[in-house]
Design a protein around this motif. Structure first.
Motif, mmCIF file in Angstrom:
data_model
loop_
_atom_site.group_PDB
_atom_site.id
_atom_site.type_symbol
_atom_site.label_atom_id
_atom_site.label_comp_id
_atom_site.label_asym_id
_atom_site.label_seq_id
_atom_site.Cartn_x
_atom_site.Cartn_y
_atom_site.Cartn_z
ATOM 1 N N GLU A 187 0.852 -1.184 0.000
ATOM 2 C CA GLU A 187 0.000 0.000 0.000
ATOM 3 C C GLU A 187 0.889 1.236 0.000
ATOM 4 N N ASP A 188 0.288 2.385 -0.227
ATOM 5 C CA ASP A 188 1.015 3.651 -0.264
ATOM 6 C C ASP A 188 1.685 3.976 1.068
ATOM 7 N N ASN A 189 1.081 3.515 2.175
ATOM 8 C CA ASN A 189 1.609 3.857 3.502
ATOM 9 C C ASN A 189 2.175 2.664 4.270
ATOM 10 N N MET A 190 2.161 1.448 3.676
ATOM 11 C CA MET A 190 2.695 0.266 4.355
ATOM 12 C C MET A 190 3.026 -0.820 3.340
ATOM 13 N N ILE A 191 4.207 -1.400 3.507
ATOM 14 C CA ILE A 191 4.603 -2.554 2.699
ATOM 15 C C ILE A 191 5.036 -3.645 3.665
ATOM 16 N N CYS A 192 4.468 -4.849 3.498
ATOM 17 C CA CYS A 192 4.788 -5.981 4.366
ATOM 18 C C CYS A 192 5.550 -7.024 3.549
ATOM 19 N N ILE A 193 6.722 -7.405 4.047
ATOM 20 C CA ILE A 193 7.618 -8.339 3.365
ATOM 21 C C ILE A 193 7.781 -9.599 4.211
ATOM 22 N N GLN A 194 7.687 -10.768 3.574
ATOM 23 C CA GLN A 194 7.952 -12.035 4.258
ATOM 24 C C GLN A 194 9.407 -12.410 4.053
ATOM 25 N N THR A 195 10.087 -12.756 5.145
ATOM 26 C CA THR A 195 11.455 -13.245 5.063
ATOM 27 C C THR A 195 11.464 -14.686 5.561
ATOM 28 N N LYS A 196 12.613 -15.285 5.641
ATOM 29 C CA LYS A 196 12.717 -16.663 6.105
ATOM 30 C C LYS A 196 12.235 -16.806 7.547
ATOM 31 N N CYS B 86 10.844 -14.010 9.616
ATOM 32 C CA CYS B 86 9.889 -13.042 10.165
ATOM 33 C C CYS B 86 9.217 -12.263 9.042
ATOM 34 N N ARG B 87 8.318 -11.386 9.462
ATOM 35 C CA ARG B 87 7.708 -10.425 8.551
ATOM 36 C C ARG B 87 8.248 -9.052 8.907
ATOM 37 N N ILE B 88 8.466 -8.256 7.889
ATOM 38 C CA ILE B 88 8.938 -6.894 8.097
ATOM 39 C C ILE B 88 7.887 -5.954 7.511
ATOM 40 N N LYS B 89 7.417 -5.019 8.356
ATOM 41 C CA LYS B 89 6.456 -4.019 7.898
ATOM 42 C C LYS B 89 7.153 -2.669 7.872
ATOM 43 N N ILE B 90 7.041 -2.012 6.745
ATOM 44 C CA ILE B 90 7.632 -0.687 6.579
ATOM 45 C C ILE B 90 6.475 0.298 6.448
ATOM 46 N N PHE B 91 6.441 1.263 7.359
ATOM 47 C CA PHE B 91 5.383 2.267 7.378
ATOM 48 C C PHE B 91 5.954 3.608 6.939
ATOM 49 N N GLY B 92 5.151 4.380 6.254
ATOM 50 C CA GLY B 92 5.585 5.703 5.825
ATOM 51 C C GLY B 92 4.578 6.331 4.888
ATOM 52 N N MET B 93 5.059 7.203 4.030
ATOM 53 C CA MET B 93 4.203 7.883 3.052
ATOM 54 C C MET B 93 4.823 7.746 1.663
ATOM 55 N N HIS B 94 3.953 7.587 0.683
ATOM 56 C CA HIS B 94 4.367 7.488 -0.721
ATOM 57 C C HIS B 94 5.386 6.360 -0.930
ATOM 58 N N LEU B 95 5.155 5.232 -0.257
ATOM 59 C CA LEU B 95 6.072 4.093 -0.386
ATOM 60 C C LEU B 95 5.851 3.387 -1.712
ATOM 61 N N MET B 96 6.941 2.961 -2.301
ATOM 62 C CA MET B 96 6.855 2.177 -3.537
ATOM 63 C C MET B 96 8.075 1.277 -3.671
ATOM 64 N N VAL B 97 7.894 0.180 -4.366
ATOM 65 C CA VAL B 97 9.002 -0.719 -4.660
ATOM 66 C C VAL B 97 9.664 -0.188 -5.924
ATOM 67 N N ALA B 98 10.862 0.353 -5.781
ATOM 68 C CA ALA B 98 11.583 0.931 -6.913
ATOM 69 C C ALA B 98 12.040 -0.158 -7.880
ATOM 70 N N TYR B 99 12.504 -1.285 -7.325
ATOM 71 C CA TYR B 99 12.860 -2.448 -8.137
ATOM 72 C C TYR B 99 12.946 -3.667 -7.229
ATOM 73 N N TYR B 100 12.886 -4.849 -7.824
ATOM 74 C CA TYR B 100 13.100 -6.082 -7.074
ATOM 75 C C TYR B 100 13.645 -7.161 -7.997
ATOM 76 N N THR B 101 14.446 -8.028 -7.409
ATOM 77 C CA THR B 101 14.963 -9.214 -8.090
ATOM 78 C C THR B 101 14.659 -10.389 -7.174
ATOM 79 N N ASN B 102 15.161 -11.557 -7.507
ATOM 80 C CA ASN B 102 14.965 -12.724 -6.634
ATOM 81 C C ASN B 102 15.679 -12.578 -5.300
ATOM 82 N N GLU B 103 16.734 -11.766 -5.261
ATOM 83 C CA GLU B 103 17.540 -11.645 -4.048
ATOM 84 C C GLU B 103 17.296 -10.368 -3.255
ATOM 85 N N GLU B 104 16.913 -9.268 -3.931
ATOM 86 C CA GLU B 104 16.806 -7.998 -3.215
ATOM 87 C C GLU B 104 15.705 -7.112 -3.781
ATOM 88 N N MET B 105 15.310 -6.148 -2.968
ATOM 89 C CA MET B 105 14.357 -5.139 -3.422
ATOM 90 C C MET B 105 14.684 -3.811 -2.775
#
Length: 93
Positions: A50-59, A61-80
Protein backbone atom coordinates in the motif's frame (compact mmCIF):
# COMPACT_ATOMS: atom_id res chain seq x y z
CA UNK A 1 12.10 -29.11 18.87
CA UNK A 2 14.68 -30.94 16.75
CA UNK A 3 14.58 -28.22 14.07
CA UNK A 4 15.23 -25.53 16.69
CA UNK A 5 18.33 -27.39 17.92
CA UNK A 6 19.58 -27.81 14.36
CA UNK A 7 19.13 -24.09 13.65
CA UNK A 8 20.92 -23.19 16.88
CA UNK A 9 23.77 -25.55 15.98
CA UNK A 10 24.11 -23.90 12.53
CA UNK A 11 24.08 -20.43 14.06
CA UNK A 12 26.81 -21.42 16.53
CA UNK A 13 29.03 -22.80 13.75
CA UNK A 14 28.54 -19.69 11.58
CA UNK A 15 29.32 -17.46 14.55
CA UNK A 16 32.42 -19.41 15.60
CA UNK A 17 33.81 -19.40 12.06
CA UNK A 18 32.88 -15.72 11.66
CA UNK A 19 31.02 -16.40 8.42
CA UNK A 20 28.49 -13.90 7.05
CA UNK A 21 25.09 -14.79 8.51
CA UNK A 22 23.15 -13.40 5.56
CA UNK A 23 24.89 -15.83 3.18
CA UNK A 24 25.18 -18.87 5.41
CA UNK A 25 21.78 -18.75 7.15
CA UNK A 26 19.73 -16.82 4.62
CA UNK A 27 19.17 -14.08 7.18
CA UNK A 28 17.45 -10.93 6.00
CA UNK A 29 19.70 -7.92 5.51
CA UNK A 30 18.30 -4.38 5.62
CA UNK A 31 20.24 -1.32 4.51
CA UNK A 32 18.48 1.92 5.39
CA UNK A 33 19.56 5.20 3.81
CA UNK A 34 18.12 8.02 5.89
CA UNK A 35 14.34 8.11 5.70
CA UNK A 36 14.25 7.82 1.92
CA UNK A 37 15.06 4.21 1.03
CA UNK A 38 15.45 0.64 2.28
CA UNK A 39 17.31 -2.14 0.51
CA UNK A 40 16.13 -5.60 1.59
CA UNK A 41 18.15 -8.72 0.77
CA UNK A 42 17.08 -12.36 1.25
CA UNK A 43 13.32 -11.83 1.26
CA UNK A 44 10.70 -14.40 0.20
CA UNK A 45 7.84 -12.22 -1.01
CA UNK A 46 5.63 -9.18 -0.71
CA UNK A 47 2.55 -9.83 1.43
CA UNK A 48 0.94 -6.38 1.36
CA UNK A 49 1.67 -3.32 -0.74
CA UNK A 50 0.00 0.00 0.00
CA UNK A 51 1.01 3.65 -0.26
CA UNK A 52 1.61 3.86 3.50
CA UNK A 53 2.70 0.27 4.35
CA UNK A 54 4.60 -2.55 2.70
CA UNK A 55 4.79 -5.98 4.37
CA UNK A 56 7.62 -8.34 3.36
CA UNK A 57 7.95 -12.03 4.26
CA UNK A 58 11.46 -13.25 5.06
CA UNK A 59 12.72 -16.66 6.11
CA UNK A 60 12.30 -15.96 9.83
CA UNK A 61 9.89 -13.04 10.16
CA UNK A 62 7.71 -10.43 8.55
CA UNK A 63 8.94 -6.89 8.10
CA UNK A 64 6.46 -4.02 7.90
CA UNK A 65 7.63 -0.69 6.58
CA UNK A 66 5.38 2.27 7.38
CA UNK A 67 5.58 5.70 5.83
CA UNK A 68 4.20 7.88 3.05
CA UNK A 69 4.37 7.49 -0.72
CA UNK A 70 6.07 4.09 -0.39
CA UNK A 71 6.86 2.18 -3.54
CA UNK A 72 9.00 -0.72 -4.66
CA UNK A 73 11.58 0.93 -6.91
CA UNK A 74 12.86 -2.45 -8.14
CA UNK A 75 13.10 -6.08 -7.07
CA UNK A 76 14.96 -9.21 -8.09
CA UNK A 77 14.96 -12.72 -6.63
CA UNK A 78 17.54 -11.64 -4.05
CA UNK A 79 16.81 -8.00 -3.21
CA UNK A 80 14.36 -5.14 -3.42
CA UNK A 81 14.52 -1.40 -2.95
CA UNK A 82 11.69 0.51 -1.29
CA UNK A 83 11.59 4.28 -1.59
CA UNK A 84 9.40 7.00 -0.11
CA UNK A 85 9.28 8.68 3.29
CA UNK A 86 10.01 5.90 5.80
CA UNK A 87 8.68 6.44 9.31
CA UNK A 88 8.87 3.01 10.98
CA UNK A 89 10.29 -0.45 10.36
CA UNK A 90 8.62 -3.20 12.39
CA UNK A 91 9.62 -6.86 12.77
CA UNK A 92 6.99 -9.53 13.49
CA UNK A 93 7.85 -13.10 14.49
Amino acid sequence: MKKKKTNQFRENIVEQLELPKDLMLGAVLLSVTGQKEVLIENYKGILEYEDNMICIQTKDCRIKIFGMHLMVAYYTNEEMKITGFIETIQYEA
